[in-house]
Design a protein around this motif. Structure first.
Motif, mmCIF file in Angstrom:
data_model
loop_
_atom_site.group_PDB
_atom_site.id
_atom_site.type_symbol
_atom_site.label_atom_id
_atom_site.label_comp_id
_atom_site.label_asym_id
_atom_site.label_seq_id
_atom_site.Cartn_x
_atom_site.Cartn_y
_atom_site.Cartn_z
ATOM 1 N N ALA A 33 -5.410 6.980 -1.938
ATOM 2 C CA ALA A 33 -5.865 7.360 -3.282
ATOM 3 C C ALA A 33 -4.856 6.895 -4.329
ATOM 4 C CB ALA A 33 -6.073 8.874 -3.367
ATOM 5 N N ARG A 34 -3.542 7.057 -4.037
ATOM 6 C CA ARG A 34 -2.519 6.602 -4.980
ATOM 7 C C ARG A 34 -2.552 5.081 -5.131
ATOM 8 N NH1 ARG A 34 0.762 10.566 -2.386
ATOM 9 N NH2 ARG A 34 1.894 8.947 -1.220
ATOM 10 N N GLN A 39 -3.991 0.381 -8.297
ATOM 11 C CA GLN A 39 -4.706 -0.897 -8.330
ATOM 12 C C GLN A 39 -5.663 -0.946 -9.525
ATOM 13 O OE1 GLN A 39 -4.494 -3.648 -5.832
ATOM 14 N NE2 GLN A 39 -5.258 -4.471 -7.752
ATOM 15 N N GLY A 40 -6.254 0.197 -9.851
ATOM 16 C CA GLY A 40 -7.170 0.235 -10.992
ATOM 17 C C GLY A 40 -6.459 0.030 -12.311
ATOM 18 N N ALA A 41 -5.163 0.362 -12.380
ATOM 19 C CA ALA A 41 -4.400 0.202 -13.618
ATOM 20 C C ALA A 41 -3.808 -1.184 -13.754
ATOM 21 C CB ALA A 41 -3.283 1.242 -13.667
ATOM 22 N N ASN A 42 -3.990 -2.025 -12.746
ATOM 23 C CA ASN A 42 -3.450 -3.382 -12.793
ATOM 24 C C ASN A 42 -4.579 -4.383 -12.543
ATOM 25 O OD1 ASN A 42 -0.207 -3.339 -12.693
ATOM 26 N ND2 ASN A 42 -1.021 -1.578 -11.543
ATOM 27 N N THR A 50 4.962 -3.761 -3.193
ATOM 28 C CA THR A 50 4.637 -2.804 -4.246
ATOM 29 C C THR A 50 3.872 -1.607 -3.694
ATOM 30 O OG1 THR A 50 4.516 -4.624 -5.848
ATOM 31 C CG2 THR A 50 3.500 -2.522 -6.476
ATOM 32 N N ILE A 51 2.930 -1.883 -2.778
ATOM 33 C CA ILE A 51 2.161 -0.795 -2.152
ATOM 34 C C ILE A 51 3.093 0.136 -1.378
ATOM 35 C CG2 ILE A 51 0.472 -0.293 -0.349
ATOM 36 C CD1 ILE A 51 -1.054 -2.789 -1.227
ATOM 37 N N ALA A 52 4.062 -0.444 -0.690
ATOM 38 C CA ALA A 52 5.003 0.365 0.087
ATOM 39 C C ALA A 52 5.845 1.246 -0.819
ATOM 40 C CB ALA A 52 5.894 -0.542 0.921
ATOM 41 N N GLN A 53 6.124 0.795 -2.043
ATOM 42 C CA GLN A 53 6.901 1.595 -2.988
ATOM 43 C C GLN A 53 6.052 2.695 -3.609
ATOM 44 O OE1 GLN A 53 8.436 -1.287 -5.755
ATOM 45 N NE2 GLN A 53 10.114 -1.939 -4.387
ATOM 46 N N ILE A 54 4.776 2.393 -3.833
ATOM 47 C CA ILE A 54 3.882 3.379 -4.463
ATOM 48 C C ILE A 54 3.524 4.499 -3.487
ATOM 49 C CG2 ILE A 54 1.563 3.714 -5.428
ATOM 50 C CD1 ILE A 54 1.760 0.858 -6.512
ATOM 51 N N ALA A 55 3.195 4.123 -2.249
ATOM 52 C CA ALA A 55 2.755 5.107 -1.251
ATOM 53 C C ALA A 55 3.428 4.812 0.088
ATOM 54 C CB ALA A 55 1.232 5.085 -1.115
ATOM 55 N N PRO A 56 4.714 5.109 0.193
ATOM 56 C CA PRO A 56 5.417 4.810 1.440
ATOM 57 C C PRO A 56 4.969 5.731 2.581
ATOM 58 C CG PRO A 56 6.826 6.079 -0.014
ATOM 59 C CD PRO A 56 5.584 5.759 -0.815
ATOM 60 N N GLN A 57 4.858 5.158 3.783
ATOM 61 C CA GLN A 57 4.549 5.961 4.968
ATOM 62 C C GLN A 57 5.859 6.533 5.514
ATOM 63 O OE1 GLN A 57 2.994 3.814 8.357
ATOM 64 N NE2 GLN A 57 1.955 5.634 9.160
ATOM 65 N N PRO A 58 5.939 7.822 5.747
ATOM 66 C CA PRO A 58 7.168 8.416 6.280
ATOM 67 C C PRO A 58 7.605 7.720 7.575
ATOM 68 C CG PRO A 58 5.636 10.124 5.598
ATOM 69 C CD PRO A 58 4.887 8.829 5.520
#
Length: 311
Positions: A33-34, A39-42, A50-58
């Protein structure tokens, strides 16, 4: 140790699987969801960094996701199909030597759960002559390997280093598994050599023993007396005679004068069976010179000629 390792594998499988499942069902949708919101704002597609920074997997979830399939496969294979064992002593010589690594068929006599060892499904019963791995009756944390000599109802006599078996037979049956009913069958032996194995400086005799329909080699030390006073004394029988109870088996090592087996502690219950030894997949030599600097556990060679099925 093998039992503790089985429990460890099961716990590791359950823990990693649970962590992966919770992450997949609860936290992964939130990360998606994040990512969708970002993605909708860009106008441009977001790259992986960038995806890893926005929603990193523990890290714990990532580790569980990567190891769970492998650990689960190992646990299933080891618990229900085949388990590797190392031969630590010479009690099964000449069939199995110290340094042999074997595979044990776990489903040969039934399917058990890997933790409580409850029988889940019957498959077959051990046959006379099978090399079996079982939980040592006097310490179930230890695994032993011996050969099945007596089946339920059989009478076994070991006298003057000679085996006699009176098999259990059904009514009007005259023969079973190559043995005559209602009489003691003296098992035939044939001398192979007496210059291959030595114990305490004494040459041991290697013989082929015909155990019903199964032929296998044994070792006899002619200089070592039988330890009858240490034998397990079953009520109602002579000191060198045993009647196998129902759902139990009488086992002996092939190295007859160097094996603490059923002669000394009795019988193996069916529920204590681990599986049937079927294959030698590796065999190391550990023959260190007295002046060697290497530790005794370091192999000195590989016995490729020993690899193959166990007789």
């Amino acid at each position: 140790m093998a039992g503790y390792f089985s429990i460890f594998l099961v716990l590791l499988t359950l823990t990693s699987g649970l962590i992966w499942l919770i992450d997949h069902l609860v936290y992964a949708p939130k990360r998606q969801a994040r990512i969708a919101l970002a993605q909708g704002a860009n106008s441009a597609m977001l790259d992986d960094e960038t995806i890893a920074q926005i929603a990193p997997q523990p890290a714990i979830a990532e580790t569980a996701q990567s190891i769970f399939p492998m650990i689960a496969a190992i646990t299933i294979f080891r618990s229900f199909f085949y388990e590797p064992f190392q031969i630590p002593s010479g009690s099964m010589m000449p069939t199995l030597l110290v340094g042999d690594f074997i595979l044990v068929e776990k489903f040969a006599y039934g399917v058990k759960d890997p933790v409580w060892r409850t029988q889940l499904m019957d498959v077959s019963d051990p046959e006379r002559g099978d090399a079996v791995v079982f939980k040592y009756p006097l310490d179930t944390n230890v695994d032993f390997i011996k050969r099945v000599i007596g089946l339920p109802g059989d009478t076994v006599v070991y006298r003057n280093k000679q085996l006699y078996i009176k098999p259990k037979c059904e009514a009007e049956q005259t023969e079973t598994s190559g043995l005559n009913c209602n009489e003691f069958n003296k098992l035939e032996t044939q001398l192979i050599n007496q210059d291959e194995f030595f114990s305490e400086g004494v040459a041991e005799a290697r013989l082929t023993e015909n155990l019903a329909n199964v032929s296998h080699d044994i070792l006899i030390n002619p200089a070592r007396p039988e330890q009858k006073m240490a034998y397990y004394q079953q009520p109602g029988t002579r000191i060198d005679e045993w009647v196998v109870p129902q759902d139990s088996y009488f086992v002996m090592g092939d190295n007859r004068d160097n094996s603490k087996d059923g002669r000394f502690w009795g019988f193996v219950d069916k529920e204590k069976l681990v599986g049937k030894a079927v294959f030698i997949w590796m065999s190391f030599e550990f023959e260190q010179d007295p002046d060697s600097i290497l530790p005794s556990w370091v192999p000195t060679g590989v016995r490729f000629e020993r690899l193959g099925s166990i007789q």
